[in-house]
Write a protein that holds these residues in place. Sequence first.
Motif: not given
Length: 165
Positions: A41-54, A9-20
Amino acid sequence: MAGAESGSKKSVLFICLGNICRSPITEAVFLDIIKKKGQRDQWNVDSAAIGDWHVGGPPDKRTMKTLKKKGIENYQHVVRQINVEDFYNFDVIFGMDKQNIKDLKDIQPKGSKAVLEMLGTYDPECKLIIEDPYYGSRIEDFEEVFDHVVRCCEAYLKRIQTEAP
């Protein structure tokens, strides 16, 4: 969803400051596009934050309102912070602005496989920075982020498909 457990699977993670705001909008858009293309079904996709505020909470209400208005109604996400394993589990980690990329470079372990990129480099309209709508009071700012990331995600997927063997 966790990182890429399957090497096929191809995989991408999207990041921003707070993930909101930006990264969950982008995750929802990307998931919607690949679902419509029959490629989910060919991808793993997620998002996350730089910081832990939220961490542990939901995306911003304006994020969810924008997604619903734009036709994405079944998106669910719990905010999380990026971790060391993400740099080994994802092929590409996309930041939304130059500070995200700087922060990612500061924490990326040596020898990890993830390529760091600004999502805006794929914008056909050449708008590099995906602006943070959090501090504004206009829902239109969230809608502009939505439209911006649609362009970027579609262009990224087109490039990936062009480069495929």
